[in-house]
Design a protein around this motif. Structure first.
Motif, PDB file in Angstrom:
ATOM      1  N   LYS A   1      -4.894  20.604  -0.433  1.00 24.64           N
ATOM      2  CA  LYS A   1      -4.512  19.496   0.186  1.00 24.64           C
ATOM      3  C   LYS A   1      -5.217  19.019   1.338  1.00 24.64           C
ATOM      4  CE  LYS A   1      -0.310  19.743  -2.249  1.00 24.64           C
ATOM      5  NZ  LYS A   1      -1.110  20.752  -3.306  1.00 24.64           N
ATOM      6  N   CYS A   2      -6.247  20.038   1.935  1.00 27.03           N
ATOM      7  CA  CYS A   2      -6.901  19.798   2.987  1.00 27.03           C
ATOM      8  C   CYS A   2      -8.230  18.809   2.644  1.00 27.03           C
ATOM      9  CB  CYS A   2      -7.557  21.052   3.667  1.00 27.03           C
ATOM     10  SG  CYS A   2      -6.219  22.090   4.432  1.00 27.03           S
ATOM     11  N   CYS A   3      -8.722  18.297   3.610  1.00 28.04           N
ATOM     12  CA  CYS A   3      -9.881  17.367   3.398  1.00 28.04           C
ATOM     13  C   CYS A   3     -11.093  18.203   3.266  1.00 28.04           C
ATOM     14  CB  CYS A   3     -10.116  16.425   4.684  1.00 28.04           C
ATOM     15  SG  CYS A   3     -10.636  17.305   5.984  1.00 28.04           S
ATOM     16  N   LEU A   4     -12.015  17.643   2.368  1.00 31.99           N
ATOM     17  CA  LEU A   4     -13.424  18.540   2.183  1.00 31.99           C
ATOM     18  C   LEU A   4     -14.136  18.967   3.429  1.00 31.99           C
ATOM     19  CD1 LEU A   4     -15.020  16.143  -0.482  1.00 31.99           C
ATOM     20  CD2 LEU A   4     -13.395  18.006  -0.905  1.00 31.99           C
TER      21      LEU A   4
ATOM     22  N   THR B   1       2.940  19.414   5.156  1.00 36.02           N
ATOM     23  CA  THR B   1       2.318  19.005   3.719  1.00 36.02           C
ATOM     24  C   THR B   1       3.568  18.799   2.828  1.00 36.02           C
ATOM     25  OG1 THR B   1       0.622  20.845   4.529  1.00 36.02           O
ATOM     26  CG2 THR B   1       0.743  20.386   2.278  1.00 36.02           C
ATOM     27  N   LYS B   2       4.517  19.656   2.748  1.00 36.85           N
ATOM     28  CA  LYS B   2       5.356  19.043   1.883  1.00 36.85           C
ATOM     29  C   LYS B   2       5.945  17.742   1.755  1.00 36.85           C
ATOM     30  CE  LYS B   2       7.029  23.976   1.059  1.00 36.85           C
ATOM     31  NZ  LYS B   2       8.117  24.710   1.133  1.00 36.85           N
ATOM     32  N   ASP B   3       6.470  17.315   3.156  1.00 36.43           N
ATOM     33  CA  ASP B   3       6.844  16.060   3.469  1.00 36.43           C
ATOM     34  C   ASP B   3       5.933  14.835   3.154  1.00 36.43           C
ATOM     35  OD1 ASP B   3       8.919  17.341   4.376  1.00 36.43           O
ATOM     36  OD2 ASP B   3       8.509  17.199   6.435  1.00 36.43           O
ATOM     37  N   GLY B   4       4.650  14.880   3.078  1.00 36.39           N
ATOM     38  CA  GLY B   4       3.821  13.996   2.930  1.00 36.39           C
ATOM     39  C   GLY B   4       3.808  13.844   1.433  1.00 36.39           C
TER      40      GLY B   4
ATOM     41  N   ASP C   1      -9.728  13.516  -3.375  1.00 36.84           N
ATOM     42  CA  ASP C   1      -9.133  15.083  -2.491  1.00 36.84           C
ATOM     43  C   ASP C   1      -7.943  15.520  -3.228  1.00 36.84           C
ATOM     44  OD1 ASP C   1     -11.222  14.917  -0.712  1.00 36.84           O
ATOM     45  OD2 ASP C   1     -10.004  13.732   0.728  1.00 36.84           O
ATOM     46  N   PHE C   2      -7.318  14.902  -3.899  1.00 32.32           N
ATOM     47  CA  PHE C   2      -6.085  15.408  -4.745  1.00 32.32           C
ATOM     48  C   PHE C   2      -6.522  16.301  -5.910  1.00 32.32           C
ATOM     49  CE2 PHE C   2      -4.161  11.197  -2.837  1.00 32.32           C
ATOM     50  CZ  PHE C   2      -3.993  11.836  -1.634  1.00 32.32           C
ATOM     51  N   LEU C   3      -5.545  17.194  -5.990  1.00 37.81           N
ATOM     52  CA  LEU C   3      -5.890  18.201  -7.404  1.00 37.81           C
ATOM     53  C   LEU C   3      -4.273  18.131  -7.999  1.00 37.81           C
ATOM     54  CD1 LEU C   3      -7.969  20.894  -6.305  1.00 37.81           C
ATOM     55  CD2 LEU C   3      -8.560  19.080  -7.365  1.00 37.81           C
TER      56      LEU C   3
ATOM     57  N   LEU D   1       0.805  -1.183  -0.014  1.00 39.50           N
ATOM     58  CA  LEU D   1       0.033  -0.067  -0.028  1.00 39.50           C
ATOM     59  C   LEU D   1       0.806   1.253   0.085  1.00 39.50           C
ATOM     60  CD1 LEU D   1      -2.633  -1.072   2.828  1.00 39.50           C
ATOM     61  CD2 LEU D   1      -3.016  -0.936   0.159  1.00 39.50           C
ATOM     62  N   PRO D   2       0.416   2.222  -0.769  1.00 37.97           N
ATOM     63  CA  PRO D   2       1.094   3.707  -0.604  1.00 37.97           C
ATOM     64  C   PRO D   2       0.943   4.222   0.748  1.00 37.97           C
ATOM     65  CG  PRO D   2      -0.810   3.862  -1.756  1.00 37.97           C
ATOM     66  CD  PRO D   2      -1.003   2.260  -1.479  1.00 37.97           C
ATOM     67  N   PRO D   3       1.957   4.866   1.128  1.00 38.85           N
ATOM     68  CA  PRO D   3       1.545   5.655   2.388  1.00 38.85           C
ATOM     69  C   PRO D   3       0.573   6.532   2.367  1.00 38.85           C
ATOM     70  CG  PRO D   3       3.652   6.528   1.428  1.00 38.85           C
ATOM     71  CD  PRO D   3       3.134   5.225   0.470  1.00 38.85           C
ATOM     72  N   GLU D   4      -0.163   6.577   3.577  1.00 41.60           N
ATOM     73  CA  GLU D   4      -1.507   7.703   3.464  1.00 41.60           C
ATOM     74  C   GLU D   4      -1.095   9.256   3.502  1.00 41.60           C
ATOM     75  OE1 GLU D   4      -4.461   6.879   3.105  1.00 41.60           O
ATOM     76  OE2 GLU D   4      -4.702   4.650   3.362  1.00 41.60           O
ATOM     77  N   SER D   5      -1.991   9.807   2.697  1.00 43.14           N
ATOM     78  CA  SER D   5      -1.828  11.100   2.876  1.00 43.14           C
ATOM     79  C   SER D   5      -2.833  11.844   3.759  1.00 43.14           C
ATOM     80  CB  SER D   5      -1.771  11.844   1.418  1.00 43.14           C
ATOM     81  OG  SER D   5      -0.836  11.472   0.542  1.00 43.14           O
ATOM     82  N   PHE D   6      -2.426  12.642   4.670  1.00 43.48           N
ATOM     83  CA  PHE D   6      -3.196  13.185   5.757  1.00 43.48           C
ATOM     84  C   PHE D   6      -3.575  14.675   5.448  1.00 43.48           C
ATOM     85  CE2 PHE D   6      -1.170   9.519   7.369  1.00 43.48           C
ATOM     86  CZ  PHE D   6      -2.192   8.798   7.841  1.00 43.48           C
TER      87      PHE D   6
END
Length: 457
Positions: A398-401, A430-433, A378-380, A361-366
Motif C-alpha cells: 500500500k506504499c507508493c513505488l 492505512t485501514k481507514d483509507g 500500485d494496488f495489489l 471521482l472515487p476518494p484518493e488513496s494515499f
C-alpha cells in the motif's frame, strides 16, 4: 540650388531649407514615439520598457541588478519591477481563490527571500483589506487574519550545530520582522522539528508540511501559505522524476493542494528566485539565515544541475515548470467550494483542466508514508485489510513505488522489524483509507444491490 549629392557633399554647398526642416521634424516625431535616434540610442536603452520614463534597475542600482543576473533588471525600473512581481502574486491569489475575507492565514516563514516576500505581499493585501474595511459604511467584509510559523530544524544537524546564542538572535530577528508588519497584529509560532516524530507522517518535505499543517490546525488557521517559487518547483519536478514519483508529481506543483486538513497554497509559483532576491535587495527586506547546510543526495545534485541550466539559459526553470504544468491536476488541487469566490474559481479551473467534479471521482488513496496519491497500478490485494488484518507484506503493497524503493527494507526480516516500529496511527490511516474506498464503491452500486429483505428471485 540644393546640391544633388545631398548630405554626402563636402564642397560646402548648402542643403535646401525645407529638407533640413523635414529632417528635424522627423527626428522629433521619432523621439516622441519612443524610437531611438542615433544620438539618443544609449539613453533610451537605459529606460524602463514599461513606463519609458525611469531608468532601469541595471542603470540606477547595479548592485541590485547583479543579484539577479539575466533577469528583469535590465528591462524594468524599480517601481515597474515591483508592480509586475506583485501582480503575479495577486493574480495567483484571486484566480485560485486562495484567500477570502473570512480566512485565517498561516504563512510558513523560514527566514529566506522566498518566504520573506510571501509574508510581505500577504501583509500588503491585509493592509489594503483593512483600509477598505475602515472606509466602508456597512463593514460587511471582515479582514482575513495572518499568522507566521517557523520550524526549528537545528536538531537534525548535529554535525554543524548552530550556537544557541546565534539561534536565539535569529529567532528574535524573526519576531522583530513580524512585529514590524503591523497593524494588524500577527502571531508568531515556533515549532521544534522534534515534534514531527509525534505525527503520523512520512519523512522529508511532506513531514515538514504536515508539521506546519498541525500548527495551523491547532491554532484555528484555515489556509497555509508556502513561499515555494518557480526555481524550487523546477528542482522538485526533476527530483520527483528521478525518485519515481511521476504519478503524484501533478499534485505537488499546483497552486492549491487540499489533500491536507488545512489547504496549502503557493502564490509565488510563477516567480523566479532571482526576482525575489532582487526585490529583497531593492526594498531592503531583511532576511534571516538560520541554517546554511548544503543539500545532499538527489535533491542536492538536482539543485546544482538546475542552477547550471539556469546560468546557460535564464528561461530553463520556467520551461521545466511550464512543461510539468501540462499534467492533469487531481481533484484535490483546488479550494473546497465553501464560498462563492472559491466556487467560481473552482469552476474556471475545472473548465480549463477538464476536471471532473468530486462526486464523480472515487476518494484518493494515499501512501501511508509520504501521503502521495496512489495510482491503480500500485494496488495489489486489499482482501486482508478488508478483514481487519494488516501485515508487513500488505503494508508494503500500500506504499507508493518511490517509498518502496527508497525507504522500505528489501529483506523480509528487516521489513518485519520496520513494520513493528510503525506508529499505530499510520496503520489505522492505512485501514481507514481502504474502508473509505469501499464505502464509495458501495454507494455507487447501491441501486444494483439487493436489500436484506429480498431473496434475489
Amino acid at each position: 540650388m540644393a546640391c544633388s549629392s545631398g548630405g554626402s557633399c563636402q564642397s560646402g554647398c548648402y542643403k535646401d531649407y525645407e529638407e533640413e526642416e523635414e529632417d528635424r521634424h522627423s527626428q522629433k516625431k521619432e523621439a516622441a514615439n519612443g524610437v531611438s535616434t542615433c544620438g539618443n540610442d544609449v539613453n533610451n536603452r537605459d529606460l524602463c520598457v514599461k513606463c519609458k520614463s525611469n531608468e532601469t534597475i541595471a542603470a540606477a542600482n547595479p548592485g541590485a541588478a547583479a543579484v539577479a543576473s539575466g533577469g528583469d533588471g535590465g528591462r524594468f525600473c524599480a517601481d515597474c519591477f515591483r508592480s509586475n512581481l506583485f501582480g503575479k502574486f495577486r493574480f495567483a491569489i484571486t484566480s485560485n481563490a486562495m484567500i477570502s475575507s473570512s480566512d485565517n492565514v498561516l504563512v510558513a516563514f523560514s527566514g529566506g527571500t522566498s518566504s520573506r516576500v510571501a509574508l510581505q505581499f500577504v501583509h500588503e493585501m491585509q493592509c489594503k483589506a483593512q483600509k477598505n474595511f475602515d472606509a466602508s459604511r456597512d463593514r460587511s467584509l471582515p479582514v482575513f487574519g495572518v499568522g507566521v510559523a517557523f520550524v526549528d530544524e537545528s536538531a537534525i544537524y548535529p554535525v554543524t550545530p548552530v550556537p544557541s546564542r546565534q539561534f536565539d538572535e535569529a529567532i528574535e530577528d524573526m519576531k522583530l520582522i513580524v512585529s514590524n508588519l503591523s497593524p494588524p497584529r500577527k502571531k508568531f509560532h515556533v515549532a521544534p522539528i522534534a515534534n514531527i516524530y509525534s505525527l503520523d507522517s512520512g519523512d522529508g518535505n511532506d513531514r515538514l508540511k504536515e508539521l506546519v499543517n498541525a500548527i495551523a490546525l491547532q491554532n484555528g488557521y484555515t489556509k497555509l501559505v508556502l513561499g515555494s517559487c518557480t526555481s524550487r518547483i523546477a528542482c522538485h519536478v526533476l527530483a520527483a522524476a528521478v525518485k519515481g514519483q511521476g504519478y503524484s508529481l501533478a499534485a505537488d506543483i499546483q497552486y492549491v493542494d487540499a489533500r491536507w486538513e488545512i489547504p496549502v497554497v503557493l502564490p509565488l509559483r510563477d516567480c523566479l528566485k532571482q526576482e525575489l532576491d532582487m526585490l529583497c535587495c531593492l526594498d531592503s527586506l531583511k532576511v534571516v539565515k538560520v541554517l546554511e547546510n548544503p543539500r545532499s543526495g538527489i535533491n542536492g545534485l538536482v539543485s546544482s544541475f538546475v542552477k547550471l541550466l539556469q546560468e546557460e539559459n535564464p528561461s530553463r526553470e520556467c520551461t521545466i515548470v511550464r512543461t510539468a504544468g501540462k499534467l492533469t491536476p487531481f481533484h484535490f488541487n483546488r479550494i473546497p467550494d465553501n464560498d462563492d469566490g472559491a466556487h467560481l474559481a473552482s469552476q474556471r479551473r475545472q473548465k480549463k483542466f477538464n476536471l471532473k467534479s468530486n462526486e464523480s471521482l472515487p476518494p484518493e488513496s494515499f501512501c501511508p508514508i509520504c501521503n502521495s496519491p496512489l495510482s491503480k497500478s500500485d494496488f495489489l490485494s486489499w482482501n486482508d485489510v478488508e478483514n481487519g488484518q494488516l501485515s508487513a507484506e500488505t503494508f508494503e503493497a500500500k506504499c507508493c513505488l518511490s517509498c518502496q524503493f527508497q525507504i522500505l527494507p528489501k529483506e523480509p526480516s528487516s521489513m518485519e522489524d520496520f513494520y513493528s516500529f510503525l506508529p499505530q496511527l499510520i496503520i489505522s490511516r492505512t485501514k481507514d483509507g481502504n474502508h473509505c474506498n469501499q464505502r464509495w464503491l458501495r454507494e455507487q452500486i447501491q441501486d444494483c444491490l439487493l436489500s436484506d429483505s429480498e431473496d434475489g428471485t
